[in-house]
Design an enzyme around this catalytic site. Structure first.
Site, PDB file in Angstrom:
ATOM      1  N   SER A   1     106.010 -19.447  63.310  1.00 25.89           N
ATOM      2  CA  SER A   1     106.902 -20.415  63.961  1.00 25.89           C
ATOM      3  C   SER A   1     108.132 -20.676  63.113  1.00 25.89           C
ATOM      4  CB  SER A   1     106.153 -21.714  64.248  1.00 25.89           C
ATOM      5  OG  SER A   1     105.497 -22.157  63.086  1.00 25.89           O
TER       6      SER A   1
ATOM      7  N   GLU B   1     100.897 -16.255  48.025  1.00 26.05           N
ATOM      8  CA  GLU B   1     101.307 -17.400  48.835  1.00 26.05           C
ATOM      9  C   GLU B   1     100.633 -18.682  48.330  1.00 26.05           C
ATOM     10  OE1 GLU B   1     102.354 -14.913  52.883  1.00 26.05           O
ATOM     11  OE2 GLU B   1     100.359 -15.752  52.610  1.00 26.05           O
TER      12      GLU B   1
ATOM     13  N   ASN C   1     100.439 -20.132  55.846  1.00 24.87           N
ATOM     14  CA  ASN C   1      99.862 -19.227  56.828  1.00 24.87           C
ATOM     15  C   ASN C   1      99.471 -19.899  58.131  1.00 24.87           C
ATOM     16  OD1 ASN C   1      99.871 -16.540  55.573  1.00 24.87           O
ATOM     17  ND2 ASN C   1      98.825 -17.668  53.949  1.00 24.87           N
TER      18      ASN C   1
ATOM     19  N   LYS D   1     107.551  -5.700  47.234  1.00 25.53           N
ATOM     20  CA  LYS D   1     107.487  -6.968  47.966  1.00 25.53           C
ATOM     21  C   LYS D   1     106.040  -7.212  48.354  1.00 25.53           C
ATOM     22  CE  LYS D   1     107.089  -7.930  51.757  1.00 25.53           C
ATOM     23  NZ  LYS D   1     105.877  -8.265  52.619  1.00 25.53           N
TER      24      LYS D   1
ATOM     25  N   THR E   1     109.599 -10.829  52.420  1.00 20.18           N
ATOM     26  CA  THR E   1     109.228 -11.636  53.602  1.00 20.18           C
ATOM     27  C   THR E   1     108.890 -13.049  53.115  1.00 20.18           C
ATOM     28  OG1 THR E   1     106.938 -10.857  53.508  1.00 20.18           O
ATOM     29  CG2 THR E   1     108.437  -9.678  54.972  1.00 20.18           C
TER      30      THR E   1
ATOM     31  N   THR F   1      98.587  -3.775  48.688  1.00 20.67           N
ATOM     32  CA  THR F   1      99.797  -4.426  49.097  1.00 20.67           C
ATOM     33  C   THR F   1     100.344  -3.897  50.400  1.00 20.67           C
ATOM     34  OG1 THR F   1     102.005  -4.789  48.389  1.00 20.67           O
ATOM     35  CG2 THR F   1     101.064  -2.731  47.738  1.00 20.67           C
TER      36      THR F   1
END
EC number: 2.3.1.35
Lengths: 411, 411
Positions: free
Chosen positions: B411, B283, B406, B184, B158, B195
């Site tokens: 969007s 991230e 985040n 992932k 993702t 996770t």
């Protein structure tokens, strides 16, 4: 102190009345900052009743240890607060610094060292040079004045972008009493307790044990219900002083005294006001979020769920991005560890119900939810659908500015 | 999938050997993403033993519920994984989507629906259109191949910036067996379990109950010791399959069998490899942090303290800012709730001891500490000085990019 004032700052400050029995002075002792005040002295010319609530950190600062040791004595004559250095994790040097500061204050004010209260805020782990206080406390005592609340609030700021003050009046046995409070705090703000430093003074006559009872009860739904970043400071200190100077008010010596109703309400309202001012000055904050959980198994469960939501980085970044990402609210409910049934959950952003019965609301409008997220003050409500427990906590969004502020705080 | 690959990504990928008994195919079903694969089918032509560990969220996704219900059966023929939609908090529609997907898979593969395993990852709360799988699973089954591990890892990404694969060999009773795994995950990563989705396949012959025992033990110091943002997903799923195709290896049916030593070590090493790859793709991550706590009252206490440090936004932003701000480590130890004595604490960044005996190390060198913080991989060690408990957890820094990723994920 930041150059840019939080957009959530109050639009104006209240007029802070003089509280009989307390005088204040500030000075620039050069602890860390340049060109600003960094020491506050509060003086009670006659002993005031005192109550305190402190951080639950297992590694508290030296001033917290010092205050805790003095609190059973129940009376205060002086408070010395500095910004720029927390005097935390400073070992024997830290204890020596508190003793030297208390000694200087007791000489300046003319009181015992167990009538002195101390608080420090700022960098952790740096030795605090307490000799800097010795030179200024005598002059501060001489010049201290009762009409000095906003200046007092300014002297204790660290990364705060605005000073925090609040005032209330109450009535005890037909006599009007006043409460004034100041607070500082912007990051490392989380239960328990939420903060930061805060000092509240009333001219009411209330015995120390009663004052402590009122304060301990009052922090639960106020300072202990706000979180900026889930990080609990080593230095959190909230002190409440009662000078007993309100003319004609007989001292209250029983926590169950019915005459306390108005005072209790005013105190709790003032504590909430100050606590929310801290959240509204959360480091990098652009939005204020009130998270209300209803229908939980108990009030305590509701508060844990609400804190799980309010402390979630993914929820807080979604708020920063004005993204009505209620899936992250579901995630935060799920990770709280409290009982929840997906198929009973309902979630609102403002008045817009976005989810119900375990799925997206059939009438969900992305436009309506987004319009809520674009506001400065956002209410998130979750109904768990299991019981009667409820709680509200307050937080702010997590922005790039938070990262920037904390990525180079020491430099 | 991000345009910019994490600077902490592996410099190369291992050659992933074929594991006898499993075939894979991927497809672009258009669940959410354009121009990329988003569905993975794993097929076991003969039933494989299966074990699983799942999120502890109280609001798990529909696929997690589905897998949990099938697990007692112990045998797997097919796994369907999609990215882009987590099928979580989707109510009755979510359950219907899992049933439809399992039905499609059972028809394509020719097996019972209780031999099908499902995992979904992506946005929460959006209904998943499972009819999209029905059209592709038949072709996927026909074209599935054993030499497809890296493509399999890509299809389940993702916000990951790189696919995550690992391989190991072990020996059971003189026979060489292989283990391959994919994973992932990049955000919403925290114990328990850490996770994310991960699928591990071995050609060893191991009974389901033994496999479950190995997996449940293995996750503690691996997947359950990593955290990106303290946010636990609704969808965390780790499945381990054993095809039993390794020539000549007799099935192991007892968890205490001494022949498992090599396999256990290889499995744990592979799980750690995959778990750390997830953290290294956290991230916005620019730095990897290993937090080791020693001298705690117990291993469990050490892990709670280590997680308190690893989840602290203030510690993580300091790492992002390359600031050797060990005061925030003290803060995080203090807020963990575990026993700690300020005057016994010692803290290291890399090999540089920054604090000892409750204060800054007398030999502290800011330059040396800062040099450690400028590295990509940073070791933080805290000795509590009270007991023998120890633990290591892994995390990454908290950067402006995390907030950016985040703040506009949907969007």
């Amino acid at each position: 102190m930041s150059a840019t004032v939080s957009p959530l700052a109050p639009k104006s400050y209240p007029d802070m009345p003089v509280i009989d029995g307390v005088r204040m002075a500030t000075a620039a002792a050069g602890i860390k900052y340049k060109n600003r005040t960094d020491v506050l002295l509060m003086v009670f010319d006659e002993p005031a009743s005192v109550a305190g609530v402190f951080t639950r950190s297992k590694c508290p600062s030296a001033p917290v240890d010092f205050c805790r040791a003095n609190l059973p004595h129940g009376k205060a004559r002086a408070v010395v607060v500095n910004s720029g250095n927390a005097n935390a994790f400073t070992g024997k040097k830290g204890r020596a610094a508190t003793e030297l500061t208390a000694d200087s204050a007791s000489k300046a004010v003319g009181c015992a060292t167990n009538e002195v209260y101390l608080a420090s805020t700022g960098v952790i782990g740096e030795p605090l040079d307490a000799t800097k206080f010795a030179g200024v406390l005598g002059d501060m005592h001489a010049s201290a004045t009762g009409d000095f609340w906003l200046e007092a609030a300014k002297a204790i700021m660290t990364t705060d972008t605005y000073p925090k003050v609040a005032t209330r009046t109450a009535e005890i046995g037909g006599v009007t009493v006043r409460l004034n409070g100041i607070a500082k705090g912007a990051g490392m703000i989380a239960p328990d307790m939420a903060t930061m430093l805060s000092f509240v003074v009333t001219d009411a006559a209330i015995a120390p044990a009663v004052l402590q009872s009122l304060l301990s009860e009052g922090v639960g739904p106020t300072f202990n219900s706000v979180t900026v970043d889930s990080d609990t400071s080593t230095s959190d200190t909230l002190l409440l002083f009662a000078t007993g100077k309100a003319a004609g008010q007989q001292e209250v010596s029983d926590a169950g005294d019915v005459r306390l109703a108005s005072f209790r309400a005013a105190l709790n309202d003032l504590l909430k006001d100050l606590a929310l001012q801290v959240v509204r000055d959360g480091e990098g904050a652009r939005k204020m979020v009130a998270v209300t959980v209803t229908g939980a198994e108990s009030d305590a469960a509701a508060k844990r769920i609400a804190l799980s939501i309010a402390n979630s980085p993914l929820v807080k970044t979604a708020v920063a991005g004005e993204d009505a990402n209620w899936g992250r609210v579901v995630m935060a409910v799920g990770k709280s560890g409290e009982m929840a049934d997906r198929d009973r959950l309902a979630i609102w952003f403002g008045d817009v119900r976005v989810a119900v019965h375990g799925e997206r609301d059939p009438d969900y409008s992305e436009a309506a939810a987004t319009a809520v997220m674009q506001q400065e003050d956002i209410a998130v409500r979750v109904d768990i659908g299991l019981g009667q427990g409820s709680a509200t906590v307050w937080t702010c969004d997590l922005t790039k500015e938070y990262v920037a502020i904390n990525g180079d705080y020491r430099s």
